[in-house]
Design a protein around this motif. Structure first.
Motif: not given
Ligand SMILES: Cc1cc2nc3c(=O)[nH]c(=O)nc-3n(C[C@H](O)[C@H](O)[C@H](O)COP(=O)(O)O)c2cc1C
Length: 197
Positions: A55-77
Motif C-alpha cells: 500500500p505504501q508503494v502504491l500510494n507513492f506510485l499514484q502520486l508520482v503519476e499525478k505529479a507535474d514535477g518531481v524533485i529527487v534529492a540524494t546524497p552522493i555515496y
C-alpha cells in the motif's frame, strides 16, 4: 500543480534533506502542492523485495503519476546516488516520469563528485522518460551548516542564491507546460466541433 519530492538519504539528519525541505517551503509559498517521500520512511522489506503491491508503494506510485514535477534529492555515496534511492526508483514503472519536469538535487562531501548527478542519476531519470530534467543543484557539505537545537540549517550565500534561481526555473518550467484538457471539456469541444462541420 503537484510536485512529488523524493528524499534519497538514509540519514535522519540530512543535508540533501535540508535542501529538499527548503524546496518544499519555497514551492508551497508559490501555491504548489508538495508531497514528500523519504526513502527511509518506506518499509525496507518492500524496497528490498520490490513489493510493487505494498500500500505504501502504491500510494507513492499514484502520486508520482499525478505529479507535474518531481524533485529527487540524494546524497552522493561512492561517486553515485544512494543505493537506497535506487531501490525506490526501481519500483517506478518504465514511463513514470514521462510528461514531468524533474529537478535533481545532490549533496556531497566534496566537489570531486560534482558530476555524479550527470553521469549516474540523470541516465536513470532519462530511462524513466522524464520529459525535462533541469540542470539541478549540487552542494558540498561546507555549504550547509546544521543549526543548534531546533534552529534551521543555514546555506551559504552563494548556494542560497543559486538554489533560489533553480527553484524559480523549476516552478516556471512546470507552470508553462501545456495543461491537459479536462475530459469533460474535451468532450464538449469534440461535440461542438462535430456540429460545426
Ligand atoms: C557511505 C557514504 C559514502 C559517501 N561517499 C561519498 C562520495 O563518494 N563522494 C562525496 O563527495 N561524498 C560522499 N559521502 C559524503 C556525503 O555525500 C555527504 O556528506 C552528503 O551531504 C550526505 O547527504 P545526507 O546528509 O543528505 O545524507 C559519502 C557519505 C557516506 C555516509
Amino acid at each position: 500543480m503537484l510536485v512529488v519530492a523524493i528524499g534519497g538519504s538514509p540519514s535522519q539528519r540530512s543535508r540533501s534533506g535540508v535542501l529538499l525541505e527548503r524546496a518544499k517551503h519555497a514551492l508551497q509559498g508559490k501555491g504548489v502542492e508538495v508531497v514528500t517521500f523519504q526513502v527511509r520512511d518506506f518499509n525496507a522489506e518492500d524496497l528490498l523485495h520490490a513489493r510493487f503491491d505494498s500500500p505504501q508503494v502504491l500510494n507513492f506510485l499514484q502520486l508520482v503519476e499525478k505529479a507535474d514535477g518531481v524533485i529527487v534529492a540524494t546524497p552522493i555515496y561512492k561517486a553515485a546516488y544512494s543505493g537506497a534511492l535506487k531501490t525506490l526508483l526501481d519500483l517506478l514503472p518504465e514511463r513514470a516520469l514521462s510528461g514531468k519536469v524533474v529537478l535533481p538535487i545532490a549533496t556531497g562531501g566534496s566537489i570531486a563528485h560534482l558530476l555524479a548527478v550527470d553521469y549516474a542519476l540523470k541516465p536513470v531519470l532519462s530511462a524513466l522518460k522524464a520529459q525535462e530534467t533541469l540542470q539541478g543543484i549540487f552542494a558540498d557539505d561546507t555549504q550547509i551548516t546544521y543549526g543548534q537545537g531546533n534552529a534551521a540549517a543555514q546555506l551559504d550565500e552563494r548556494l542560497a542564491e543559486r538554489f533560489e534561481a533553480v527553484l524559480t526555473e523549476f516552478h516556471q518550467t512546470i507552470a508553462s507546460r501545456p495543461k491537459p484538457v479536462d475530459p469533460g471539456v474535451l468532450n464538449d469541444r469534440l461535440l461542438s466541433a462535430r456540429w460545426s462541420i
